[in-house]
Design a protein around this motif. Sequence first.
Motif, PDB file in Angstrom:
ATOM      1  N   PHE A 280       0.793  -1.232   0.000  1.00 35.67           N
ATOM      2  CA  PHE A 280       0.000   0.000   0.000  1.00 35.67           C
ATOM      3  C   PHE A 280       0.827   1.284   0.000  1.00 35.67           C
ATOM      4  CE2 PHE A 280      -2.793  -3.163   2.199  1.00 35.67           C
ATOM      5  CZ  PHE A 280      -3.734  -3.274   1.187  1.00 35.67           C
ATOM      6  N   TRP A 285      -2.091   2.596   6.209  1.00 35.40           N
ATOM      7  CA  TRP A 285      -2.474   1.208   5.918  1.00 35.40           C
ATOM      8  C   TRP A 285      -1.537   0.192   6.563  1.00 35.40           C
ATOM      9  CZ3 TRP A 285      -6.889   2.607   5.081  1.00 35.40           C
ATOM     10  CH2 TRP A 285      -7.277   3.528   4.126  1.00 35.40           C
ATOM     11  N   ILE A 334      -9.363  -2.622   3.851  1.00 35.38           N
ATOM     12  CA  ILE A 334      -8.528  -1.615   3.197  1.00 35.38           C
ATOM     13  C   ILE A 334      -8.740  -1.635   1.685  1.00 35.38           C
ATOM     14  CG2 ILE A 334      -6.137  -0.976   2.669  1.00 35.38           C
ATOM     15  CD1 ILE A 334      -5.377  -2.000   5.466  1.00 35.38           C
ATOM     16  N   VAL A 335      -8.694  -2.828   1.108  1.00 37.01           N
ATOM     17  CA  VAL A 335      -8.863  -2.935  -0.346  1.00 37.01           C
ATOM     18  C   VAL A 335     -10.236  -2.434  -0.766  1.00 37.01           C
ATOM     19  CG1 VAL A 335      -9.021  -4.571  -2.267  1.00 37.01           C
ATOM     20  CG2 VAL A 335      -7.188  -4.794  -0.594  1.00 37.01           C
ATOM     21  N   ARG A 338     -10.289   1.351  -0.661  1.00 37.57           N
ATOM     22  CA  ARG A 338      -9.532   1.923  -1.774  1.00 37.57           C
ATOM     23  C   ARG A 338     -10.289   1.763  -3.089  1.00 37.57           C
ATOM     24  NH1 ARG A 338      -3.897   2.462  -0.983  1.00 37.57           N
ATOM     25  NH2 ARG A 338      -3.447   1.499  -3.008  1.00 37.57           N
ATOM     26  N   LEU A 421      -4.693   8.515  -2.844  1.00 37.28           N
ATOM     27  CA  LEU A 421      -3.902   7.317  -2.620  1.00 37.28           C
ATOM     28  C   LEU A 421      -2.556   7.443  -3.322  1.00 37.28           C
ATOM     29  CD1 LEU A 421      -6.666   4.615  -3.219  1.00 37.28           C
ATOM     30  CD2 LEU A 421      -5.973   5.637  -1.059  1.00 37.28           C
ATOM     31  N   GLU A 425      -5.682   2.159  -6.521  1.00 37.99           N
ATOM     32  CA  GLU A 425      -6.126   0.780  -6.715  1.00 37.99           C
ATOM     33  C   GLU A 425      -6.400   0.572  -8.193  1.00 37.99           C
ATOM     34  OE1 GLU A 425      -6.135  -2.596  -4.637  1.00 37.99           O
ATOM     35  OE2 GLU A 425      -5.923  -0.621  -3.721  1.00 37.99           O
ATOM     36  N   TYR A 773      -3.406 -10.869  -1.338  1.00 37.54           N
ATOM     37  CA  TYR A 773      -2.669 -10.197  -0.262  1.00 37.54           C
ATOM     38  C   TYR A 773      -2.760 -10.996   1.042  1.00 37.54           C
ATOM     39  CZ  TYR A 773      -2.579  -5.954  -3.206  1.00 37.54           C
ATOM     40  OH  TYR A 773      -2.378  -5.049  -4.207  1.00 37.54           O
TER      41      TYR A 773
END
Length: 825
Positions: A280, A285, A334-335, A338, A421, A425, A773
Motif C-alpha cells: 500500500f 495502511w 482496506i482494499v 480503496r 492514494l 487501486e 494479499y
Amino acid sequence: MSNIVSAIYDRTVLRFPHITLIVLAAILAFFALSAPSFKLDASSDALLLENDKDLRNFRDLAQRYGIREFLFVTLTPDKGLFDPATINLVGQIRDDLKQLDSVHSVISMLDVPLVKNVDGTLADVSKNFRLLGGDDVDLERARIELTTSPVYRNLVVNPQGTLTAIQIFLKNNEEFLQAQRRRNDLISKRGAEGLNSTEQSELEQILVGYAQLKDVADNANHRAVAEIREVMARYAGNGTLYLGGVPMIVDDMVTFIGHDLLTFGGGVAIFLIVMLSIIFREARWVVLPLASCIYAGTIMVGLLGLVGWNVTIISSNFISLMLIITMSMNIHLIVRYRELFRDLPIETSQYDLVRETAHHMVRPCLYTALTTIIAFTSLVVSGIKPVIDFGWMMTIGLAVVFMTSFTLFPASLLLLKKKPLKRPEGEHYVFTEVLSNFTEKYGTLVVIISIVAALLGLVGVQKLEVENSFINYFHEDTEIYQGLKQIDEMLGGTTPLDVVLKFKDEIETPQSEEQDPGFDDLAELFGEIESADDDIWFTPTKINRIKKVHDYLDNLEAVGKVLSLATVVRVAEDLNKGQEFDAFQLNVIYKRMPYALRAAMIDPYVSVPDNEARVSVRIYDSLPDLRRKALLEKIDKELHENIGLERDEYQLAGLLVLYNNMLQSLFKSQIQTLGVVMLGIFLMLWILFRSFTVALIGVIPNLLAASSILGVMGWLGIPLDMMTITIAAITVGIAVDDCIHYLYRFREEYPLRQDYVATMHYCHANIAKAAFYTTVTITVGFSILVLSNFIPTILFGALTAVAMIMALLAALTLMAKLVLAWRPY
C-alpha cells in the motif's frame, strides 16, 4: 446490515469515533491488567483425555505403586567411568545435588549395593555388600556387576560401562499432590458415573485453589531445574552432562512455548509491516491493521489471564492465528475502501467512504467469521481438553477479531483525513489476471487437474499415520533432544509402559521349613522364623507368570529396560547359587526384608492387597520404524494368544497408552468429522447465498485443499501429531474466507455486467487481489513458525502455508470455473 443495526452502528461507532476509541481504550486497559496472569502449561495433564478410562487406571496405578517422577543427570566422563577420579567426581556431583533445598534424595552408582563384590551365602552377601565408593571394593567386579546386573544395567550404568545416570527425586508439595489426587478422583468419577451435589461442590471448591497450588508447584519445579543446571555447569569441564526427566521437559516446554509466542508474534508483526508497506505504501495502511492486531491480541491474552485459561502446546499458536486472521480481515477492509475511493465521486466524504466500506464488508466478514468458527468445532468435539480449549479460544478470538475490525479500524480511519492514494487501486493485477485468463481458456484442464489432485489426496489420506515420537519433536541441538536421545539409545529407552498382571485366588501349600534346604540360611539372615501358612502371596505360580511376561517383553525389539519382581527374584536366586525359592522362602524374604529395601525393590512392582504385579517397561522412542499403536496391539494380542493370559488377567497402562489414546482420539475427531465440518460450512453458505449451487461451489475448493494437504502428508510419510492433526480444520477455517468474499462480490457485480466471464475478470482484478494479499500474509506468517525449536510447530507452519497456497489456487481457478460452468446467479 439490517436497517436497525445499521442505524445504531452509524449513530454510535461511526458518528462518534472519539467516544468509540475511548470506550475501546477502557476495555483494553481492563483486560491488559490481567495479561500478566497469562499462563503456559506443558504438563502431561494438558495432553490427556479427561474421560479416558486408561487415564483413570494410570492414576490409580501411580498411587498404588508409589510411582513418582524424577530428574536424571547423565555423565559421560572424560576418563573411564570406573576410574577413581571419575568415582570421586560422581560423588561430588551427588553431594552437591543433595545440598539443594528442592532435592529430596539422590541415587547414583555409588549408592547401589554391590552384591557380587563379596563371596558367600545369601546371608553373607546381605550383611556384607559393598558400595562403589568404599575402599574395599573390587572395581573390576563392580564394573561387571553394574553393566550386567538385570537391576542396574540400563538404569544407573549403560551396558558398555561408559555412561552413568544420577537419579534426582525432588521434594513433594504434599498440599498440591493431595489436591491433585482428590481432583483426579472426582473428575474420574464424574466421567464414569457422575457426581452428587456434595461431590460437585467439593470439586468446584478444589478447582478454585488448584490453579494457584499448581503455579506454586510449577515455580518450585522451575527453580529446581535451574539449580540443578547450575550444579552441572560447575562440572562441565570433566565430561558431558545432560539433564533429563519429565519435570525438565515440562519446564523447557514452557520456555519453548513462551519463546515461540514472542518470536512468532514479533516475526509476524515485522513481516506485516514490511508487506503492508510494499503493498500500500502508506503509513495509515500499516498502522491501522497493526493496531487492530495488537488490540485483539491483548484483549485475548488478558481474557485468558482473567479466567485462568492456560495455553498449552496445542493452543500455543492461537495468538499467531489471531494476528493473521485480524490482518486478513483488515486487508479486505482496506482494499474495499480503496476500491470505493477509486469508483465513487471525488467529492465523497471520508465518513461516507468509511460507512460504505463497513456496510459492504460486514456481511461477508461476519459469515467468514462464522464459517471459520464452524471449522474449529471439530476441535471442540475432540474430547481432549487442550484441543477443546484451543477450539473455544479460536471461537472467542474470532469474535474479538470481528468486533475489533468493525470498531477500532473504522473509528481510527474516520479521524484521518481523506487524501489521494499514493498507489491508486488499479483495474488489473498481474497474478490474479493470469489465473482468470487461464481459467477462461483452460477451464476443463483446471477441472481435470483438480479431480486428479483430489484422487491423489484421498489415496494419500489412506496412508496417514498417527505417531508421537517425543524425542523427534525437538531440534537436535536442544538439551531435551540430546538428553532423551542418549537415554533412549544408551540407557534402555524413554517412553514408559506398564503391564499389570492380575492374579486370581489360588491355594498353594508352602514347603515346610524341615523340607527347605535354604531354611537355615534364611534363619541366619532374618532370625528365628515361624511359618505363616495362612498368609502366602508369593508363590512359584505367580513368580513364573511374572517371569514369563517379563521375558516376553524383554525380547521385543522396541523394548529397552524391563523391571519387575522377576528382576529382583533372579538376582536373589543368583546369590542363592541358582536355586529357585519356594513359596515359604519368598514370603519370608518379603515379610522380613527391611522396610526401606522392600519399598525400593519390591513395592514398586507388587501390590499384595490388590493381588497384582507390575512389569515396568521402557520403549525405544527413537526407532525410526516404531509404530506405537501397532506395538500396543501386538503386545495385547500376544499376551493373550502366546502367553496364555485371559483378557481380565492383564492390563496395559502408562504414558505410551495415554498419548496413543490422545492421538487416536484426535485423529478420529479431525479426520472423521471433516465431513461434518464441511456440511456445517455448506449449510452456512446456503443460508448466506440462499443457493444450494453457490454453497456447493464454495465448499469444493476448501475440501480439495484440506484433502490435498493431508494427502501430501500421507505420500511423504509425515505422521500426524498433536500439532499437525489440526491442519485440516485450520485450512478449511481460513481458506473459506476468501471463497466467501469472492462469491459475495461476484453476486454483487454480476447484475451490473450480466456476463459471467466479464464478472469473473472483474472479481479477479479486485476482490481476488485482496485474497492474494491475505494469502501471502498468511503463508509467510505461518512460515515464521519454522523458527521454533519444536518440530511439530515447524511442520504445522510449513504445511499450513502450503495448504493456504493450494486453497487460493483452488478458489481462483476451480471455484471460478465452477461459477462459469454452473451459472448459479
